[in-house]
Design a protein around this motif. Structure first.
Motif, mmCIF file in Angstrom:
data_model
loop_
_atom_site.group_PDB
_atom_site.id
_atom_site.type_symbol
_atom_site.label_atom_id
_atom_site.label_comp_id
_atom_site.label_asym_id
_atom_site.label_seq_id
_atom_site.Cartn_x
_atom_site.Cartn_y
_atom_site.Cartn_z
ATOM 1 N N LEU A 7 1.010 -1.211 0.271
ATOM 2 C CA LEU A 7 0.055 0.227 0.201
ATOM 3 C C LEU A 7 0.884 0.929 -0.163
ATOM 4 O O LEU A 7 0.832 1.900 -0.921
ATOM 5 N N VAL A 8 1.991 1.165 0.852
ATOM 6 C CA VAL A 8 2.824 2.779 0.427
ATOM 7 C C VAL A 8 3.288 2.837 -0.802
ATOM 8 O O VAL A 8 3.253 3.890 -1.178
ATOM 9 N N ILE A 10 1.831 1.684 -3.498
ATOM 10 C CA ILE A 10 0.766 2.417 -4.275
ATOM 11 C C ILE A 10 0.416 4.148 -3.998
ATOM 12 O O ILE A 10 0.254 4.530 -5.037
ATOM 13 N N SER A 11 0.957 3.671 -2.952
ATOM 14 C CA SER A 11 0.123 5.238 -2.641
ATOM 15 C C SER A 11 0.864 6.448 -2.950
ATOM 16 O O SER A 11 0.925 7.446 -3.226
ATOM 17 N N ILE A 12 2.609 6.405 -3.035
ATOM 18 C CA ILE A 12 3.271 7.212 -3.051
ATOM 19 C C ILE A 12 3.290 7.063 -4.760
ATOM 20 O O ILE A 12 3.202 7.975 -5.406
ATOM 21 N N LEU A 14 0.662 7.284 -6.477
ATOM 22 C CA LEU A 14 -0.961 7.354 -6.772
ATOM 23 C C LEU A 14 -0.178 9.294 -6.736
ATOM 24 O O LEU A 14 -1.117 9.705 -7.549
ATOM 25 N N ALA A 15 0.241 9.230 -5.570
ATOM 26 C CA ALA A 15 0.798 10.928 -4.782
ATOM 27 C C ALA A 15 1.637 11.723 -6.098
ATOM 28 O O ALA A 15 0.996 12.325 -7.088
#
Length: 65
Positions: A7-8, A10-12, A14-15
C-alpha cells in the motif's frame, strides 16, 4: 504488516501521478479562464431566436395559402 509493503508504494506512486497531472494541467492552460465558461452559459444567443421567428413566419404563410 505485509499489506503495508504494497500500500505505501502504491500510495506514493498515486501521489506522484496526481501531482504530475496537476502540473500538466497548469502548464497546458486549463486554469487560465475560470469564469468565462460560466458567463458563456448565461449569454443570450439571438441567432436561435431569429431562426425560430423565421420558422414561425413561414408556417403562418403556409397556413394562409
Amino acid at each position: 504488516m505485509e499489506s503495508m509493503f504494497i500500500l505505501v508504494p502504491i500510495s506514493i506512486i498515486l501521489a506522484f501521478c496526481i501531482g504530475y497531472f496537476f502540473w500538466w494541467s497548469g502548464k497546458s492552460g486549463q486554469f487560465d479562464d475560470l469564469e468565462g465558461p460560466a458567463y458563456r452559459i448565461l449569454m443570450d444567443d439571438d441567432s436561435t431566436d431569429k431562426l425560430l421567428d423565421k420558422d414561425k413566419d413561414e408556417a403562418d404563410e403556409h397556413q394562409k395559402r
